[in-house]
Design a protein around this motif. Structure first.
Motif, short mmCIF file in Angstrom:
data_model
loop_
_atom_site.label_atom_id
_atom_site.label_comp_id
_atom_site.label_asym_id
_atom_site.label_seq_id
_atom_site.Cartn_x
_atom_site.Cartn_y
_atom_site.Cartn_z
N ALA A 174 0.80 -1.23 0.00
CA ALA A 174 0.00 0.00 0.00
C ALA A 174 0.83 1.28 0.00
CB ALA A 174 -0.94 -0.01 1.20
N GLY A 175 2.08 1.20 0.46
CA GLY A 175 2.88 2.41 0.65
C GLY A 175 3.00 3.32 -0.56
N PRO A 176 3.33 2.80 -1.75
CA PRO A 176 3.46 3.68 -2.91
C PRO A 176 2.19 4.46 -3.23
CG PRO A 176 4.48 1.56 -3.35
CD PRO A 176 3.74 1.42 -2.06
N TRP A 177 1.04 3.83 -3.01
CA TRP A 177 -0.22 4.49 -3.34
C TRP A 177 -0.60 5.52 -2.30
CZ3 TRP A 177 0.21 3.30 -7.92
CH2 TRP A 177 0.66 2.04 -8.30
N GLU A 178 -0.23 5.26 -1.06
CA GLU A 178 -0.42 6.28 -0.02
C GLU A 178 0.45 7.49 -0.32
OE1 GLU A 178 0.52 4.05 3.45
OE2 GLU A 178 -1.43 3.03 3.51
N ALA A 179 1.67 7.25 -0.81
CA ALA A 179 2.56 8.36 -1.15
C ALA A 179 2.05 9.14 -2.35
CB ALA A 179 3.97 7.84 -1.42
N LEU A 180 1.52 8.43 -3.34
CA LEU A 180 1.01 9.10 -4.54
C LEU A 180 -0.27 9.87 -4.24
CD1 LEU A 180 1.47 9.53 -7.58
CD2 LEU A 180 0.14 7.44 -7.99
N GLY A 181 -1.06 9.37 -3.29
CA GLY A 181 -2.29 10.04 -2.89
C GLY A 181 -3.49 9.60 -3.70
N PRO A 182 -4.69 9.82 -3.17
CA PRO A 182 -5.92 9.34 -3.83
C PRO A 182 -6.10 9.90 -5.24
CG PRO A 182 -6.39 10.00 -1.57
CD PRO A 182 -4.99 10.45 -1.85
N GLU A 183 -5.87 11.18 -5.42
CA GLU A 183 -6.10 11.79 -6.73
C GLU A 183 -5.11 11.25 -7.77
OE1 GLU A 183 -6.11 16.23 -8.81
OE2 GLU A 183 -6.35 16.04 -6.63
N GLY A 184 -3.83 11.20 -7.40
CA GLY A 184 -2.83 10.70 -8.34
C GLY A 184 -3.03 9.24 -8.65
N THR A 185 -3.39 8.44 -7.63
CA THR A 185 -3.62 7.02 -7.84
C THR A 185 -4.82 6.78 -8.75
OG1 THR A 185 -2.63 6.48 -5.70
CG2 THR A 185 -4.09 4.83 -6.68
N ALA A 186 -5.89 7.50 -8.51
CA ALA A 186 -7.08 7.35 -9.35
C ALA A 186 -6.78 7.75 -10.79
CB ALA A 186 -8.22 8.19 -8.79
N ARG A 187 -6.00 8.80 -10.97
CA ARG A 187 -5.65 9.22 -12.32
C ARG A 187 -4.77 8.18 -13.01
NH1 ARG A 187 -7.03 11.05 -17.08
NH2 ARG A 187 -5.42 12.30 -18.13
N LEU A 188 -3.81 7.62 -12.30
CA LEU A 188 -2.96 6.58 -12.89
C LEU A 188 -3.80 5.37 -13.26
CD1 LEU A 188 -0.21 5.50 -13.73
CD2 LEU A 188 0.15 4.78 -11.36
N ALA A 189 -4.73 4.99 -12.39
CA ALA A 189 -5.62 3.86 -12.71
C ALA A 189 -6.40 4.13 -13.98
CB ALA A 189 -6.57 3.61 -11.55
N GLU A 190 -6.89 5.35 -14.12
CA GLU A 190 -7.65 5.73 -15.32
C GLU A 190 -6.78 5.61 -16.57
OE1 GLU A 190 -10.05 9.67 -17.08
OE2 GLU A 190 -9.04 9.75 -15.14
#
Length: 292
Positions: free
Chosen positions: A244-260
């Motif tokens: 989970a650590g990398p996604w916590e560092a990237l943050g919800p907005e950045g993670t959601a955008r990368l997923a998209e």
């Protein structure tokens, strides 16, 4: 942010990472180095970030392969091409594979460049202490081409997750064969394909299966019991938590955008037929993904 996000992101980046195993373009660059056969290419391409690693080191860090499978490829591969040459070839192969699959416009798009930035940020934030393959990939220089940089970042995240998964398996007393049998019993991959590709003999395989039955984890038909389902769920939850650590560092907005941005790339891989059914790497088999 947390375990469910780590699982959902893995579902997206694993198919993209897997291009290195299943595309003719990558096989061609491995053959061009003089690496002999699929497995020598596989071990050299995946292990190259470790330097000229021995068979023992790679057997340990890859976890699920019989030592004889690895020893047939390493260290002989380094006599044909040193790790730096293999890494350069890996970049060329991934470039060619992504360009062929996605098309020149996609790999050169702003969206791909944006995905590379986000993925690189997440990969750089990964804690690689005790994670050999994740750490070795994280230490590599960033490729100049954004689509290859995206692949390398996703590969770092993939190996980081895999290292954590192995730690969880060890903590639960599950060796390589037992771990694969649980995976097969959960319906994630084909048992015979898994045994043959990892080169475990039938006698050892059946002995480990008997051990899992004696522990009440699989039934007579090789399916998970309720206790097996519970153990499998705990293992996967612990793996997700460790990733989970990398996604916590990237943050919800950045993670959601990368997923998209990565979702259509993953769907293209899965729809291409490049990855075989029952594949041993555990790639998600459909085109539906968990929400982030």
């Amino acid at each position: 942010m947390g375990e469910s996000v780590a699982r959902a992101m893995w579902e997206r980046f694993e198919p993209v990472h897997d291009l290195v195993y299943f595309t003719p373009e990558v096989r061609q660059v491995a053959d061009g180095l003089g690496l002999r056969g699929y497995w020598m290419g596989y071990f050299a391409l995946r292990a190259a970030p470790l330097g000229p690693a021995s068979a023992a080191v790679v057997t340990s860090s890859f976890y699920v392969f019989h030592p004889d499978r690895v020893a047939r490829a390493l260290p002989d591969a380094w006599a044909y091409a040193d790790p730096a040459e293999v890494l350069a070839a890996r970049v060329r192969g991934v470039d060619a594979a992504m360009t062929a699959l996605y098309g020149p416009e996609v790999v050169a798009s702003d969206e791909t460049a944006e995905a590379a930035e986000l993925a690189w940020t997440a990969a750089r934030a990964a804690d690689t202490a005790g994670r050999v393959l994740g750490g070795a990939n994280q230490a590599l220089a960033r490729p100049a081409q954004p689509h290859v940089a995206l692949w390398q970042a996703l590969t770092t995240l993939r190996e980081h997750r895999g290292d954590g998964h192995i730690a969880v398996l060890v903590g639960h007393g599950l060796g390589p064969v037992a771990a694969m049998l649980l995976k097969c019993a959960a319906g994630e991959c084909d048992e015979e394909f898994q045994r043959r590709t990892r080169q475990w003999d039938a006698e050892r395989w059946e002995s480990e299966k008997t051990g899992l039955r004696d522990r009440g984890l699989i039934d007579a038909d090789g399916h998970l019991t309720s206790a097996g389902v519970g153990l499998r769920e705990r293992i996967e939850a612990a793996t997700d938590a460790a990733a989970a650590g990398p996604w916590e560092a990237l943050g919800p907005e950045g993670t959601a955008r990368l997923a998209e941005l990565v979702t259509p790339l993953a769907r293209t891989v899965l729809d291409s037929g490049l990855i075989p059914e029952g594949n041993p790497v555990g790639t998600p088999g459909g085109t539906g993904f968990s929400p982030v």
